[in-house]
Scaffold this motif. Structure first.
Motif, mmCIF file in Angstrom:
data_model
loop_
_atom_site.group_PDB
_atom_site.id
_atom_site.type_symbol
_atom_site.label_atom_id
_atom_site.label_comp_id
_atom_site.label_asym_id
_atom_site.label_seq_id
_atom_site.Cartn_x
_atom_site.Cartn_y
_atom_site.Cartn_z
ATOM 1 N N ILE A 171 3.249 39.026 -27.283
ATOM 2 C CA ILE A 171 1.895 39.057 -27.837
ATOM 3 C C ILE A 171 1.873 38.454 -29.247
ATOM 4 C CG2 ILE A 171 1.952 41.293 -28.985
ATOM 5 C CD1 ILE A 171 -0.748 41.846 -27.663
ATOM 6 N N GLY A 172 0.782 37.759 -29.550
ATOM 7 C CA GLY A 172 0.598 37.226 -30.899
ATOM 8 C C GLY A 172 1.611 36.170 -31.256
ATOM 9 N N ARG A 173 2.072 35.440 -30.267
ATOM 10 C CA ARG A 173 3.078 34.426 -30.554
ATOM 11 C C ARG A 173 2.505 33.044 -30.401
ATOM 12 N NH1 ARG A 173 8.097 36.629 -28.589
ATOM 13 N NH2 ARG A 173 8.854 34.509 -28.695
ATOM 14 N N GLY A 174 1.161 32.957 -30.378
ATOM 15 C CA GLY A 174 0.514 31.665 -30.313
ATOM 16 C C GLY A 174 0.897 30.900 -29.068
ATOM 17 N N GLU A 175 0.839 31.581 -27.920
ATOM 18 C CA GLU A 175 1.159 30.911 -26.675
ATOM 19 C C GLU A 175 -0.039 30.132 -26.155
ATOM 20 O OE1 GLU A 175 4.045 31.239 -24.605
ATOM 21 O OE2 GLU A 175 5.115 32.245 -26.223
ATOM 22 N N GLY A 176 -1.135 30.169 -26.915
ATOM 23 C CA GLY A 176 -2.343 29.502 -26.449
ATOM 24 C C GLY A 176 -3.157 30.438 -25.590
ATOM 25 N N VAL A 177 -4.282 29.924 -25.104
ATOM 26 C CA VAL A 177 -5.196 30.773 -24.361
ATOM 27 C C VAL A 177 -4.704 30.982 -22.933
ATOM 28 C CG1 VAL A 177 -7.588 31.132 -23.718
ATOM 29 C CG2 VAL A 177 -7.021 29.737 -25.721
ATOM 30 N N ARG A 178 -4.237 29.893 -22.338
ATOM 31 C CA ARG A 178 -3.785 30.020 -20.957
ATOM 32 C C ARG A 178 -2.343 30.523 -20.968
ATOM 33 N NH1 ARG A 178 -4.200 26.624 -17.243
ATOM 34 N NH2 ARG A 178 -6.211 26.344 -16.275
ATOM 35 N N VAL A 179 -2.206 31.695 -20.402
ATOM 36 C CA VAL A 179 -0.881 32.295 -20.420
ATOM 37 C C VAL A 179 -0.381 32.387 -19.001
ATOM 38 C CG1 VAL A 179 0.428 34.323 -21.061
ATOM 39 C CG2 VAL A 179 -1.536 33.653 -22.430
ATOM 40 N N ASN A 180 0.809 31.925 -18.815
ATOM 41 C CA ASN A 180 1.410 32.026 -17.490
ATOM 42 C C ASN A 180 2.232 33.301 -17.438
ATOM 43 O OD1 ASN A 180 2.821 31.851 -15.164
ATOM 44 N ND2 ASN A 180 3.338 29.677 -15.390
ATOM 45 N N TRP A 181 1.573 34.377 -16.987
ATOM 46 C CA TRP A 181 2.238 35.685 -17.056
ATOM 47 C C TRP A 181 3.476 35.740 -16.171
ATOM 48 C CZ3 TRP A 181 2.255 38.505 -20.942
ATOM 49 C CH2 TRP A 181 1.113 38.593 -21.749
ATOM 50 N N LYS A 182 3.399 35.005 -15.059
ATOM 51 C CA LYS A 182 4.525 35.053 -14.144
ATOM 52 C C LYS A 182 5.779 34.548 -14.870
ATOM 53 C CE LYS A 182 5.544 34.065 -9.337
ATOM 54 N NZ LYS A 182 6.285 32.819 -9.249
ATOM 55 N N LYS A 183 5.578 33.413 -15.558
ATOM 56 C CA LYS A 183 6.713 32.814 -16.239
ATOM 57 C C LYS A 183 7.200 33.723 -17.372
ATOM 58 C CE LYS A 183 7.172 28.543 -18.228
ATOM 59 N NZ LYS A 183 6.430 27.368 -18.664
ATOM 60 N N ILE A 184 6.237 34.262 -18.096
ATOM 61 C CA ILE A 184 6.601 35.116 -19.222
ATOM 62 C C ILE A 184 7.349 36.353 -18.741
ATOM 63 C CG2 ILE A 184 5.600 36.705 -20.912
ATOM 64 C CD1 ILE A 184 3.806 34.561 -21.771
ATOM 65 N N ASN A 185 6.852 36.948 -17.658
ATOM 66 C CA ASN A 185 7.540 38.128 -17.130
ATOM 67 C C ASN A 185 8.967 37.796 -16.733
ATOM 68 O OD1 ASN A 185 5.491 39.937 -17.508
ATOM 69 N ND2 ASN A 185 4.593 39.624 -15.484
ATOM 70 N N GLU A 186 9.132 36.604 -16.135
ATOM 71 C CA GLU A 186 10.483 36.204 -15.751
ATOM 72 C C GLU A 186 11.374 36.053 -16.986
ATOM 73 O OE1 GLU A 186 10.042 32.688 -13.418
ATOM 74 O OE2 GLU A 186 9.257 33.810 -11.708
ATOM 75 N N LYS A 187 10.799 35.367 -17.987
ATOM 76 C CA LYS A 187 11.555 35.142 -19.215
ATOM 77 C C LYS A 187 11.944 36.481 -19.852
ATOM 78 C CE LYS A 187 10.094 32.311 -22.753
ATOM 79 N NZ LYS A 187 9.092 31.382 -23.302
#
Ligand SMILES: Nc1ncnc2c1ncn2[C@@H]1O[C@H](COP(=O)(O)OP(=O)(O)OP(=O)(O)O)[C@@H](O)[C@H]1O
Ligand SMILES: [Mg+2]
Lengths: 358, 507
Positions: free
Chosen positions: B106-122
């Motif tokens: 959160i708050g890491r300037g990932e932009g508006v479109r967030v790919n949660w699937k990818k983030i969860n994997e990461k």
């Protein structure tokens, strides 16, 4: 520098500055139109045919007209502190209490009377009882069922006026009896609502002084879990805050109803919940709950009334007045917002370091 | 800037109303070093860090960062992060309602479109590599404090930092978790990250750190190579005097002898709460000090919470002096003479915006009653007494508790319960975040209160602290009581083997 810091951390700074601003606008306006610039502050005695000798002046008028908001602001302050939410039903509850009172005083189905069907005190107690009932209803929803305060109080906000109409058989009930009208009129030269407000303020001050209510409510509002571990019953305290708020709403309803010697369901207390909430915010209280400042709320209430009165004096119609109030709300909310405060802090800090270098 | 330095803070000043929190403090951090920042409670460690990360604006001094030719001005934690400074603060600052992955990104300037699937994997990958027992999609509040702490560290680590700051990250971790953290810190050190490490655990300092900077009362005492500063000297540098010898505590420690033929002051039989512990039995005698031990999450805290009525009790009875009593909520326990210092000071302890004075008298006020408020003078007298007794560093009794240093907040909550003069005092991690000097004082206080007849249950992640105070220990594993140790069995080794289970008794 020291004194400046003291002033900056003075809890009443916001409401007092707002009040001074309103006064300044009045002085400038009066001077501009060629009046005595200090006419805002003038108090005089005048003889009237209806009420005898009474106090007269714009200040008196503001304090008198501001009574309902000031009384509501007391209860609202407690509710905001304990539950981090607002009771938006107080205006409607005022109206319901007034209807219930007038129904008792006039008798069911009677639309206009000059003689009281029941002793005055019965009517007054009926109103207070109804207020307590409404407060208990809201309190139960918020504290025991954990419903969002705004949603919980929305129920009575929309239903209370209709219930009032039902009690009054869809009529505007007039109680044109001098002993009742007295509440909204004058005691000697002083408007009675002012006295009632003073009594309310003294009452709550005594309660806050003689009980631990203030500390408990703030503690629960700040950290309910820690308060529970320290032995407090946070549910009961939230409930109590709403109950008291309902009772104060009923007192405001009695005053408003007596001023017009009737129970006008659709108009008594209309929009007053907004003024009450605004008073609390203007009083320097965080609407996020926790620490409260009752004196601030009350000064806030009179400031709101002063703004309303001033707007009328400036020739703003009562229909447009809310626009100006809205602007004031925006300003207050922005001033109180953390990002804005941080911005100011950073700015003044940056200036300070520049000063050191230079 | 010095060669190899990646961060230099020069003559830093910070003033709070009534407190000179920092006065002309210098601090230098080199690449690839682990640098301990040490000092008593309220010495200014957290403040120095918050100045560095832009939480507070400094009132004087400069900060130099490698790669910038001018002193940098850091206005916010976000800016600090962009400059490569990552922080894990003393008080957990994550959002309990969000998922673990959300908290990490959160708050890491990932932009508006967030790919949660990818983030969860990461996120899952990082959690796995750090051996953190949490899933990316799990709600943070469902993790234990320790895991939450690890997530906060994972968040910081994933941010490609040059400077990593850890403010008391280990105070709620158990030994294995600490070991994991240290491995992680050493890895980062290899990669050239400079790490600032704040802790009150001396062992840990000597285990991982290369250098030590000591602060006292907001001033710099000095910077030392770890090999040049033996433990005893470090302590006296921090305190500004020699530490009272610990040995007199162990000497004082007598075997506990209960009065014959008297029932225990408090006894729990088959007690069970909704916090998921198995029904347990427990007792404590008048004047006894005992403790619960076991790994984090083994149910130590849940047991004492059940006794105090802090969690919902589902079954079992509590007896006082042999007679059954009913404890459904904390106030019932308090009326029966029980006090409880909770483990999680931020959630269950402090009432942030209220003053130190109000925080101290709160529990006693509740016991005294709604209609009998303490006068301001009485309250002030109590507060002043305990501020003095526990040496609480605060600008005044009127200061809101949230502006005290972590250790001093802890002392205020301790004061709150001491003031109620309970017959039975439960202390769950009372020394968390407390400096070495005060730790000894608190242990002594516990023994003194017990000798005056108070019964005390003492829970601590530091076994030696419990060994010094407790005469009996209840051992827990997997949310159940699995044993009890007294007298000669009270040794580090015996405790460890009982916790581990010796011969496994699998169900
Ligand atoms: N926001 C604040 N407002 C006022 N005073 C503060 C604030 N933050 C810190 N202080 C004061 O500054 C001093 C230093 O506090 P700091 O938190 O840096 O101590 P610390 O060394 O981190 O101690 P601990 O080991 O207890 O965490 C303390 O006396 C504290 O009361
Ligand atoms: Mg600290």
């Amino acid at each position: 520098m020291k004194i400046w810091n003291k002033i900056k951390s003075w809890p009443l700074l916001l409401p007092v500055v707002a009040l001074i601003l309103v006064m300044a606008v009045n002085i400038i306006h009066d001077a501009a139109v060629g009046d005595n610039p200090l006419s805002f502050f003038m108090i005089s005695l005048r003889d009237t045919t209806t009420n005898g000798t009474i106090l007269f002046g714009r200040i008196i008028d503001i304090i008198n007209r501001g009574s309902e908001v000031a009384i509501l602001a007391i209860g609202m302050t407690l509710v905001v502190s304990a539950s981090a939410g607002t009771d938006i039903s107080v205006g409607s509850v005022m109206s319901l209490c007034a209807s219930f009172m007038c129904m008792n005083l006039a008798g069911y189905g009677v639309s206009s009377t000059t003689t009281l069907a029941k002793p005055l005190i019965v009517g007054l107690l009926a109103a207070v009882l109804m207020g307590a009932l409404c407060g208990a209803f809201n309190g139960t929803l918020v504290s025991h069922l954990s419903i969002q305060p705004m949603v919980a109080t929305l129920i009575l906000y929309s239903a209370a006026r209709a219930i009032g109409l039902l009690l009054c058989n869809d009529l505007i009930v007039y109680v044109r009896n001098p002993s009742f009208a007295f509440i909204g009129a004058f005691t000697g030269p002083i408007p009675t609502p002012i006295l009632i407000t003073v009594v309310c303020i003294i009452l709550i001050s005594v309660v806050l002084k003689k009980t631990a209510l203030g500390m408990y409510i703030q503690s629960v509002g700040i950290n309910a879990k820690a308060s529970r571990i320290a032995g407090l019953n946070s549910r009961r305290l939230r409930f109590l805050a709403y109950l008291l708020c309902g009772v104060f709403a009923s007192l405001a309803g009695i005053v408003a109803s007596s001023r017009i010697t009737s129970a006008d369901s659709n108009n008594i207390g209309l929009y007053l919940e907004m003024d009450a909430i605004l008073s609390v915010a203007l009083g320097g209280n965080s609407l996020g709950g926790g620490k409260f400042n009752l004196a601030g709320s009350i000064i806030g209430a009179y400031t709101i009334q002063a703004i309303t009165t001033t707007l009328y004096a400036l020739g703003v119609s009562s229909i447009q007045a809310p626009v100006y109030k809205a602007i004031i709300v925006i300003i207050i909310v922005v001033i109180e917002a953390p990002p804005f405060k941080a911005f100011i802090r950073k700015h003044s800090a940056a200036r300070a370091t520049k000063g050191v270098k230079a | 800037m010095k060669e190899n330095a990646i961060l230099e803070m020069k003559a830093i000043d910070k003033v709070f109303p009534g407190v000179l929190a920092l006065q002309g403090v210098d601090f230098t951090l080199c690449a690839g070093e682990i640098h301990a920042l040490m000092g008593e409670n309220g010495a200014g460690k957290s403040t120095l860090i918050k100045v560095l990360t832009g939480v507070y604006s400094k009132d004087g001094g400069q900060i130099y960062l490698k790669g910038y030719d001018k002193p940098v001005i850091i206005r916010s934690p976000q800016e600090a992060q962009k400059m490569g400074i990552s922080t894990v603060y003393q008080e957990i600052t994550l959002c309990p309602n969000l998922s673990v992955a959300e908290n990490m990104y959160i708050g890491r300037g990932e932009g508006v479109r967030v790919n949660w699937k990818k983030i969860n994997e990461k996120a899952d990958a990082i959690l796995k590599s750090l051996d953190i027992p949490a899933k990316a999609t799990q709600q943070l509040s469902s993790c234990s404090i320790a895991v939450q702490q690890m997530v906060a560290i994972a968040r910081a680590v994933d941010m490609d930092c040059k400077v990593l700051i850890l403010d008391e990250p280990t105070s709620s971790l158990d030994e294995q978790e600490v070991a994991k953290l240290f491995k992680l810190m050493r890895d980062l050190k290899e990669r050239g990250v400079g790490i600032i490490f704040v802790t009150h655990f001396l062992d840990q300092v000597y285990e991982v750190c290369d250098k030590i900077t000591v602060l006292r009362d907001g001033r710099l005492v000095g910077e030392y190579e770890i090999k040049d500063l033996p433990r005893v000297q470090l302590v006296s540098k921090m305190l500004g005097k020699e530490l009272d010898d610990l040995s007199d505590i162990s000497g004082e420690h007598k075997k506990f002898q209960a009065e014959p033929n008297t029932p225990p002051v408090f006894e729990a039989v088959g007690l069970q709460s909704d916090a998921g512990i198995k029904p347990f039995d427990f007792y404590i005698q008048k004047g006894e000090v005992n403790g619960f031990t076991g790994l984090l999450g083994s149910g130590r805290s849940e047991c004492v919470r059940a006794i105090f009525g802090a969690d919902r009790v589902l079954g079992g009875t509590v007896k006082k002096d042999g007679n059954a009593i009913k404890i459904a909520k904390p106030i019932d326990a308090m009326r029966n003479g029980i006090g409880y210092l909770p483990e999680d000071r931020k959630v269950d302890g402090i009432v942030g915006e209220l003053s130190v004075r109000e925080n101290i008298i709160l529990a006693l006020q509740v016991l005294k009653g709604f209609f009998k408020p303490f006068s301001r003078a009485e309250a002030a007298r109590f507060a002043d007494e305990y501020i003095k007794l526990l040496d609480i560093k605060t600008a005044s009794a009127d200061t809101p508790i949230k502006s005290l240093s972590g250790g001093n907040q802890q002392k205020v909550i301790l004061a709150r319960w001491l003031l109620t003069h309970p017959e039975y005092l439960i202390l769950d991690e009372p020394t968390r975040g407390i400096d070495v000097g005060t730790k000894v004082d608190i242990q002594k206080l516990v023994l003194k209160l017990a000798s005056e007849g108070m019964s005390i249950t003492f829970i601590s992640s530091e076994t030696d602290e419990m060994l010094r105070t407790c005469s009996r220990m209840v051992v827990m594993r997997d949310r159940a009581v699995v044993g009890e140790l007294t007298d000669d069995d009270l040794t580090q080794g015996k405790i460890m083997s009982t916790i581990a289970g010796g011969e496994k008794k699998d169900e």
